[in-house]
Design an enzyme around this catalytic site. Sequence first.
Site, mmCIF file in Angstrom:
data_model
loop_
_atom_site.group_PDB
_atom_site.id
_atom_site.type_symbol
_atom_site.label_atom_id
_atom_site.label_comp_id
_atom_site.label_asym_id
_atom_site.label_seq_id
_atom_site.Cartn_x
_atom_site.Cartn_y
_atom_site.Cartn_z
ATOM 1 N N SER A 34 -28.125 48.002 43.652
ATOM 2 C CA SER A 34 -27.443 46.696 43.722
ATOM 3 C C SER A 34 -28.187 45.719 44.618
ATOM 4 C CB SER A 34 -26.054 46.854 44.345
ATOM 5 O OG SER A 34 -25.188 47.458 43.470
ATOM 6 N N HIS A 65 -26.614 45.048 38.285
ATOM 7 C CA HIS A 65 -27.363 46.229 37.836
ATOM 8 C C HIS A 65 -28.117 45.913 36.551
ATOM 9 C CE1 HIS A 65 -25.854 49.253 40.676
ATOM 10 N NE2 HIS A 65 -24.785 48.507 40.697
ATOM 11 N N HIS A 87 -23.508 54.651 36.269
ATOM 12 C CA HIS A 87 -22.818 55.437 37.292
ATOM 13 C C HIS A 87 -21.783 56.362 36.654
ATOM 14 C CE1 HIS A 87 -24.089 51.622 39.177
ATOM 15 N NE2 HIS A 87 -24.247 52.327 40.279
ATOM 16 N N TYR A 89 -18.839 56.475 37.773
ATOM 17 C CA TYR A 89 -17.562 55.747 37.782
ATOM 18 C C TYR A 89 -17.378 54.861 36.562
ATOM 19 C CZ TYR A 89 -20.160 51.782 39.930
ATOM 20 O OH TYR A 89 -21.050 50.780 40.208
ATOM 21 N N GLU A 90 -18.466 54.585 35.833
ATOM 22 C CA GLU A 90 -18.327 53.823 34.579
ATOM 23 C C GLU A 90 -17.844 54.724 33.447
ATOM 24 O OE1 GLU A 90 -21.760 50.958 33.832
ATOM 25 O OE2 GLU A 90 -22.533 52.161 35.482
ATOM 26 N N ALA A 117 -27.260 50.514 47.528
ATOM 27 C CA ALA A 117 -26.427 49.870 48.547
ATOM 28 C C ALA A 117 -25.442 50.915 49.062
ATOM 29 C CB ALA A 117 -25.670 48.704 47.933
ATOM 30 N N MET A 209 -21.907 55.523 45.791
ATOM 31 C CA MET A 209 -21.391 56.050 44.515
ATOM 32 C C MET A 209 -22.513 56.334 43.513
ATOM 33 S SD MET A 209 -18.293 53.327 44.047
ATOM 34 C CE MET A 209 -17.381 52.692 45.453
ATOM 35 N N SER A 210 -23.721 56.534 44.029
ATOM 36 C CA SER A 210 -24.842 56.793 43.110
ATOM 37 C C SER A 210 -25.783 57.803 43.755
ATOM 38 C CB SER A 210 -25.581 55.475 42.814
ATOM 39 O OG SER A 210 -26.181 54.966 43.986
ATOM 40 N N ASN A 233 -22.233 46.996 54.104
ATOM 41 C CA ASN A 233 -20.925 46.794 54.759
ATOM 42 C C ASN A 233 -20.631 47.987 55.652
ATOM 43 O OD1 ASN A 233 -20.572 47.993 51.854
ATOM 44 N ND2 ASN A 233 -18.844 48.786 53.050
ATOM 45 N N HIS A 245 -16.843 43.838 46.274
ATOM 46 C CA HIS A 245 -18.148 43.970 45.611
ATOM 47 C C HIS A 245 -19.004 42.744 45.916
ATOM 48 C CE1 HIS A 245 -21.079 45.511 42.836
ATOM 49 N NE2 HIS A 245 -21.022 44.424 42.089
#
Length: 292
Positions: A34, A65, A87, A89-90, A117, A209-210, A233, A245
């Site tokens: 990201s 992305h 990902h 999560y997709e 990120a 998450m990756s 963050n 996001h």
Amino acid sequence: MTHPPPVDYKAQSAADFLKDTLPCQPRIGMILGSGLGALSAEIQAPVAVPYGDIPHFPVSSVPGHRGTLVGGDLCGLPVAALSGRVHLYEGHTPEVVTFPMRVLAALGVEMVIITAAVGCLNTDHAPGDIVVLSDHINLMGANPLTGGANFVDLTTLYNPELRKTAVAVAAGQGIHLGEGVYAAMQGPCYETPAEIRALKALGADVVGMSTVPEAIMAHSLGMRVLGLTMVTNMAAGLTGAPLSHEEVMIASDEGAQRFQALVRGILAVLAESRTPCLLYTSPSPRDYKYDL
Ligand code: HPA
């Protein structure tokens, strides 16, 4: 009697397409997370291939992305930079998420720089900082090697020599580079403050998450792995502010310049060292389990 590893036909057909399309055979693969995709604009004599043109290649729907593979020369090394990833999560399977790694391995790539990120749990770091991964804790509930009895050793997944190189290059550039452990969560929601406290107790420094499915797959296929993350963050509950996001995208834009300088510096060192072979010798064979 030993058998040769079975062929991963889909990855092989994507690699064959790229061999015909790219100007040179890449030795280094880069996954640009990201907000970090700008590095691909610095590639010399670039050939950009939209993911949608590559046979079987998965295309992401997430803002930030972009799905483009750019091949060419960066700091004297032939690279393939992948801007954008899919990902778990997709809703993609680990097989699909790690498809680009299997294609890079089939292309003959020897090492990958996996970037992402991250949220930060370690208060020694702040948004905009870069953290090189020393290890991970896989809490995604998924493993890309599931389906085969592939007991790959992960002790040196995040290659110690490449980590040392990253630390030395960062010091030379005056960049504050942290080293830390990545906690991999499936997402797509951010963590709760209680989850962040638990991850901290487990020894995590950053959360995302990756990265982990790709890193495991790359290592298992014999490619050396460097994990570089950008803190966008502080993790949930550490500042009292909600996470968004948009915040992740803005923070990674600010740190992107330093990130790019660091990656260029690392590549320059690798190019100069004229390492005869960057290839990590995997203890396991290149064991393809898909599309048999
Ligand atoms: N949590 C999980 N993934 C992330 C975060 C976070 O705080 N920031 C960027 N990716």
